[in-house]
Structures are given as C-alpha cells and as structure tokens.
Design an enzyme around this catalytic site. Structure first.
Site, mmCIF file in Angstrom:
data_model
loop_
_atom_site.group_PDB
_atom_site.id
_atom_site.type_symbol
_atom_site.label_atom_id
_atom_site.label_comp_id
_atom_site.label_asym_id
_atom_site.label_seq_id
_atom_site.Cartn_x
_atom_site.Cartn_y
_atom_site.Cartn_z
ATOM 1 N N HIS A 67 5.892 1.671 -26.614
ATOM 2 C CA HIS A 67 6.148 0.228 -26.737
ATOM 3 C C HIS A 67 4.832 -0.512 -26.631
ATOM 4 O O HIS A 67 3.941 -0.102 -25.878
ATOM 5 C CB HIS A 67 7.100 -0.234 -25.625
ATOM 6 C CG HIS A 67 7.753 -1.548 -25.923
ATOM 7 N ND1 HIS A 67 7.135 -2.748 -25.687
ATOM 8 C CD2 HIS A 67 8.949 -1.824 -26.458
ATOM 9 C CE1 HIS A 67 7.950 -3.730 -26.063
ATOM 10 N NE2 HIS A 67 9.044 -3.204 -26.539
ATOM 11 N N ASP A 95 15.566 1.818 -27.855
ATOM 12 C CA ASP A 95 16.164 2.460 -29.029
ATOM 13 C C ASP A 95 16.464 3.928 -28.816
ATOM 14 O O ASP A 95 17.096 4.562 -29.655
ATOM 15 C CB ASP A 95 15.222 2.293 -30.229
ATOM 16 C CG ASP A 95 15.077 0.830 -30.587
ATOM 17 O OD1 ASP A 95 13.946 0.308 -30.533
ATOM 18 O OD2 ASP A 95 16.104 0.195 -30.857
HETATM 19 C C1 SDX Z 1 11.321 -2.329 -30.414
HETATM 20 O O1 SDX Z 1 7.905 -5.687 -29.350
HETATM 21 C C2 SDX Z 1 9.117 -5.581 -28.855
HETATM 22 O O2 SDX Z 1 9.459 -6.176 -27.873
HETATM 23 C C3 SDX Z 1 10.038 -4.700 -29.686
HETATM 24 C C4 SDX Z 1 11.412 -4.421 -29.050
HETATM 25 C C5 SDX Z 1 12.259 -5.660 -28.963
HETATM 26 O O3 SDX Z 1 13.185 -5.669 -28.136
HETATM 27 O O4 SDX Z 1 12.085 -6.590 -29.818
HETATM 28 O O5 SDX Z 1 11.233 -3.876 -27.742
HETATM 29 C C6 SDX Z 1 12.186 -3.418 -29.902
HETATM 30 O O6 SDX Z 1 10.787 -2.459 -31.496
HETATM 31 C C7 SDX Z 1 11.048 -1.127 -29.537
HETATM 32 C C8 SDX Z 1 10.049 -0.122 -30.201
HETATM 33 C C9 SDX Z 1 10.834 0.726 -31.202
HETATM 34 N N1 SDX Z 1 9.897 1.575 -31.994
HETATM 35 C C10 SDX Z 1 9.871 2.911 -31.845
HETATM 36 O O7 SDX Z 1 10.490 3.543 -30.977
HETATM 37 C C11 SDX Z 1 9.000 3.624 -32.898
HETATM 38 C C12 SDX Z 1 8.114 4.666 -32.185
HETATM 39 N N2 SDX Z 1 7.112 3.936 -31.387
HETATM 40 C C13 SDX Z 1 5.819 3.680 -31.988
HETATM 41 O O8 SDX Z 1 5.846 3.449 -33.364
HETATM 42 C C14 SDX Z 1 4.960 2.746 -31.138
HETATM 43 O O9 SDX Z 1 5.076 3.165 -29.847
HETATM 44 C C15 SDX Z 1 5.208 1.247 -31.205
HETATM 45 C C16 SDX Z 1 5.139 0.733 -32.591
HETATM 46 C C17 SDX Z 1 6.511 0.916 -30.587
HETATM 47 C C18 SDX Z 1 4.106 0.583 -30.364
HETATM 48 O O10 SDX Z 1 2.942 0.885 -30.986
HETATM 49 P P1 SDX Z 1 1.568 0.199 -30.475
HETATM 50 O O11 SDX Z 1 1.697 -0.597 -29.282
HETATM 51 O O12 SDX Z 1 0.944 -0.461 -31.650
HETATM 52 O O13 SDX Z 1 0.789 1.412 -29.966
HETATM 53 P P2 SDX Z 1 0.009 2.377 -30.863
HETATM 54 O O14 SDX Z 1 0.735 2.611 -32.137
HETATM 55 O O15 SDX Z 1 -1.378 1.867 -30.954
HETATM 56 O O16 SDX Z 1 0.099 3.682 -29.980
HETATM 57 C C19 SDX Z 1 -0.832 3.881 -28.932
HETATM 58 C C20 SDX Z 1 -1.102 5.374 -28.953
HETATM 59 C C21 SDX Z 1 -1.511 5.887 -30.331
HETATM 60 O O17 SDX Z 1 -2.344 7.008 -30.124
HETATM 61 P P3 SDX Z 1 -3.967 6.757 -30.294
HETATM 62 O O18 SDX Z 1 -4.168 6.185 -31.679
HETATM 63 O O19 SDX Z 1 -4.346 5.789 -29.210
HETATM 64 O O20 SDX Z 1 -4.551 8.129 -30.144
HETATM 65 O O21 SDX Z 1 0.101 6.087 -28.608
HETATM 66 C C22 SDX Z 1 0.506 6.890 -29.712
HETATM 67 C C23 SDX Z 1 -0.238 6.411 -30.937
HETATM 68 O O22 SDX Z 1 -0.457 7.487 -31.837
HETATM 69 N N3 SDX Z 1 1.937 6.691 -29.861
HETATM 70 C C24 SDX Z 1 2.821 7.656 -30.071
HETATM 71 C C25 SDX Z 1 4.073 7.010 -30.101
HETATM 72 N N4 SDX Z 1 3.904 5.695 -29.933
HETATM 73 C C26 SDX Z 1 2.577 5.501 -29.782
HETATM 74 N N5 SDX Z 1 2.673 8.995 -30.235
HETATM 75 C C27 SDX Z 1 3.822 9.691 -30.434
HETATM 76 N N6 SDX Z 1 5.071 9.136 -30.475
HETATM 77 C C28 SDX Z 1 5.226 7.811 -30.319
HETATM 78 N N7 SDX Z 1 6.436 7.268 -30.344
#
Ligand code: SDX
Length: 429
Positions: free
Chosen positions: A306, A364
């Site tokens: 998140h 989710d």
């Molecule tokens: C919702 O914003 C809100 O409030 C949203 C929400 C709401 O109520 O409105 O809470 C609802 O959207 C919840 C999130 C649902 N999405 C998912 O579950 C999809 C999987 N999650 C990721 O896509 C990700 O965690 C995000 C998009 C949710 C957040 O991404 P960020 O904050 O932009 O973080 P990032 O992508 O920069 O990740 C940081 C690191 C990265 O590694 P590095 O580049 O630093 O090496 O963590 C890793 C990412 O690769 N990472 C993951 C991961 N999520 C982040 N690695 C593996 N699996 C994951 N799920």
C-alpha cells in the site's frame, strides 16, 4: 491551523515558505509561491510527498495502521454502526441522532429507483461487457437523466445529486450484474435496508420471494463501511480533479469509477482472487512469492502492499474476520482459496523481502474470498468497491466545491522533449 515557516535554498536563492499544521498528522510546506520566487517547480510524479488539498473527512496513519472517518476509528464504526450511518457521518461530519438517521434512511430509500428509460441504456452493451464498463457508462449517463441536480453552484442540487448517487449505485450495480447473467432486473424495495435491498436486487428473481440472510446482509454492510472512504487515493483524487473544472457530479463519479478499475487500485480485489486461483494450492506458494520478489518479473502479490499503510491495513483485519463469518454462515468448511490466502499471508509476513519493504495484506486481500463466497462473480468485486466508495467520492467532491480557495487543478511538468526547432518540408526529410 497553527502556522510557522520553512526555508528552502535553491541555487543562489533562499526562500521562506509557510508551514501549515493540521489537527493530527504531518505538517505541510505551502509551496504555492515557490515558482514565483524561484522559477522552479517541485517534482513528485506519484504524489508520494505531496498534499493536494486540506480535508477534514478521513485520516490515515500508515505507520500505525490507523484509519479514522471524521475522527472515529474504522474498527468502531464497522462494529457498532451501519453503512448509511457512515454515509451520514462522511457527508455531514457528525454521527446522526436517531431522528436524523431515520430521515436520512428514508430519503436514501426513496431515491433508489432509476429513470425507467435507463433500462434501455443497458441494452446497448454486449451481455459479456465487464460490469465496470457498464458502471462507467451508466453513472456518467445519469447526468443525461437528472438535469435538475447538475448545477454545482446550487447547494440544494448538490445535495440532491449526492442522495441520488448513494441511493442509485446499488440499483445500477445490481442491474449490471443481472444484465451480465441474463436475468431480469429486480426493482428496489422500500421495506428493505440498504444492503438487504442490494442482495435481493442481485440474487432475487421475480419467480419467487428472496429471503435475505441477516448475517450476509450485515457482512456486506460492514464491507461497504470499510470501503467508504480513504483520504486522497487515486480515484478520489480523480474525482476532485474532475470536479475542479466544474464538471457535474455524475460525470466526476464516473471518472472515479474508471480510475478505481485499475488493478493497482480497486481492481486489486478481482486481481487478488484470480491470483489465489492461479496459485491454486499451498504447495505452489513459494514459486509465486519468488516471482513477486524477482525484480525482473512484473508479477506482484495482488492484495499486498500500500502507498500509505506500511503496517497492517486495519480494514484487512476486519475483512479477514468477515471472511470467516461468511464462510461459516454458508457452511463452507474448507475453501481452498482461503487456505492459500492464510498460508500466503503467513509466509509473506515472515519473508525478509516483504518485511523490509513493509508489504502487508491490504483490504483487497480478503475481500475477494468473501464476495466470491457470497455468490458474486469476480467481475463484480470492483463494482461493489465503487458502490461503497461513492459516498467517499461525493463527500470529498462536496468538500472541494465548498472550499473558498478551490481552483481548477492544473499541475505543471519537467519538460525533457525536443527544444524549439523549425518545420522541415517532407521533400527534405
Ligand atoms: C487500494 O491509495 C489507497 O488508499 C488505495 C486503497 C483505497 O482504499 O482507496 O487503499 C485501495 O488500491 C489498495 C491497494 C490495492 N493494490 C494492490 O493490492 C496491488 C498490489 N500492490 C502494489 O501494486 C503496490 O503495493 C501499490 C500500488 C498498492 C503501492 O505501490 P507504491 O506505494 O507505489 O509502492 P511501490 O510500487 O513503489 O512498491 C515499493 C516496493 C517496490 O520495490 P522496489 O522498487 O522498491 O524494489 O515494494 C514492491 C515494489 O516492487 N512491492 C511489491 C508489491 N507492492 C510493492 N512487491 C511484490 N508484491 C507487491 N504487492
């Protein structure tokens, strides 16, 4: 709002900028004058360090795993209240008295029907259209049917549009589902509460009386409370930006639905369940966890991570409890998807990669299992998220419209394209 100031040194310029302090949470550095004083913009493409507005609606502490709606903890609202009480709280800022709640419930209940001509609107979609595509189209089309509540300068029209949206989303969502499965639409009933009405419109048929399960209705109502608002997330920011141009509220909510559809946002509940099905069994989990950790593999564990929560999403804990309640109520003893989810969560929470990156299950992760058990097809999961989030979008949109400092949102950019150059005739290229 106490104020102090911060100093920024940029090149040979030193600039003092005001610092604003809120009720709780981080202070903000007001950079509105930065460009005028330095000729420079700030750069923050994902808004990771940018507050786009001032708001009094929802507060999140991502490190502590705290979520407050108008100051009330989500755990207490989900435990003690119902969804329409949460809607009232988000819209008006205070919990309703008994009389206010009864009046609000009455008003919402009597806006649940949609213009009969909208039924023909559905016929334009293929039966296999994704229900989110139908919702984007139909919610946007509400502005073609309800012209008497599109003038955003009129507080009464804004209130009517808000009531209509909250009331009609379940009806439209149920119609999107019925159209997809080829069953007749069910009209809303005024003698049913909000969530019971929705369950009946989805799973009832004209051929017989539909008996609503109070346990499932309560579980669904709680799921709606958990999804109602969440500060300045991507879809809420979309609604605010669309609304800042003066677009009508139905169009703004349609924009929010479109943004929510993405798998990185509200579409994650559908993606998470598909991921659990793809993993299939507990034995396959290590292979998928390795893929999620592999920088060269775009695969991510859907339902994990998140932007704000770097601790457990408080909603996910309640969702997990609700999943077990629903499965027990339905007599589903061994759901292989739940077994995979529980084991995947256990493994991930002990894995160095997820600990270091502070990746926890989000709302989710468990919602898909619950909704599937209730009988909703995967394609309807994000529709239910949009149904519940409509009140949050409306409350945030309304707060923005009433903000005296509000102006059209118009970000700038860092330009890295071609410098000025002259046109070359095609004969010389
Ligand atoms: C919702 O914003 C809100 O409030 C949203 C929400 C709401 O109520 O409105 O809470 C609802 O959207 C919840 C999130 C649902 N999405 C998912 O579950 C999809 C999987 N999650 C990721 O896509 C990700 O965690 C995000 C998009 C949710 C957040 O991404 P960020 O904050 O932009 O973080 P990032 O992508 O920069 O990740 C940081 C690191 C990265 O590694 P590095 O580049 O630093 O090496 O963590 C890793 C990412 O690769 N990472 C993951 C991961 N999520 C982040 N690695 C593996 N699996 C994951 N799920």
């Amino acid at each position: 709002m106490t104020a102090s100031s911060g100093t920024i040194k940029v090149g040979d310029k030193t600039v003092d900028l005001p610092v604003k302090t809120g009720t709780i949470g981080p202070d903000v550095l007001d950079i509105g004058a930065l460009y005028g004083k330095t000729g420079m913009f700030t750069y923050d493409p994902g808004f990771t360090s940018t507050a786009a507005c001032e708001s009094q609606i929802t507060y999140i502490d991502g490190d502590e795993g705290v979520l407050l709606y108008r100051g009330y903890p989500i755990e207490q609202l989900a435990e003690h209240g119902d969804f329409l009480e949460t809607c009232y709280l988000l819209l008006y800022g205070e919990l309703p008295t008994g009389a206010q709640k009864a009046d609000f419930d009455y008003r919402i209940t009597r806006h649940t029907m949609i213009h009969e001509q909208m039924v023909r609107f559905f016929q334009g979609f293929r039966r296999d259209a994704h229900p989110m595509a139908v919702m984007v189209g139909c919610v946007g089309a509400l502005s073609a049917f309800y012209h008497d509540s599109t003038d955003i300068s009129d507080p009464n029209q804004r209130m009517v549009a808000s009531m209509r949206m909250i009331a009609k989303m379940p009806t439209l969502a149920a119609m999107a589902y019925k159209y997809n499965v080829g069953q007749p639409f069910m009209y809303p009933r005024n003698d049913l509460d909000y969530s019971s009405n929705f369950l009946r419109m989805c799973f009832g048929v004209p051929a017989e009386e539909y008996k609503v399960s109070p346990v499932l209705a309560r579980a669904l109502d709680r799921i709606f409370i958990l999804h109602a608002d969440h500060e300045q997330n991507a879809s809420t920011s979309t609604v605010r930006l669309a609304g800042s141009s003066g677009a009508n509220p139905f169009a703004c909510i349609a924009a929010g639905i479109a943004c929510l559809w993405g798998p990185a946002h509200g579409g994650a509940n559908e993606a998470a369940l598909k991921m659990l099905s793809e993993i299939g069994s507990v034995e396959n989990i290590p292979k998928f966890v390795a893929k999620a950790k592999d920088k060269n593999d775009p695969f991510r564990l859907m339902g994990f991570g998140h932007r704000v929560y770097k601790n457990y999403d408080p909603r996910a804990k309640i969702m997990q409890k609700t999943a077990h309640e629903v499965l027990n109520e339905l007599g589903i003893k061994d759901d292989p998807l739940l077994d995979v989810a529980v084991e995947l969560e256990r493994i991930a929470l002990h894995d160095e990669y997820f600990i270091e990156k502070k990746l926890y299950p989000n709302i989710d992760f468990y919602s898909g299992i619950t909704l599937k058990a209730m009988g909703f097809p995967v394609s309807m999961f994000t529709v239910l998220f949009a149904l519940a989030r409509t009140v949050g979008w409306i409350a945030q949109w309304s707060e923005m419209i009433k903000d005296p400092h509000q102006k059209i949102g118009r970000p700038r950019q860092l330009y890295t394209g071609a410098p000025r150059r002259d046109y070359v005739p095609v004969s010389k290229r």
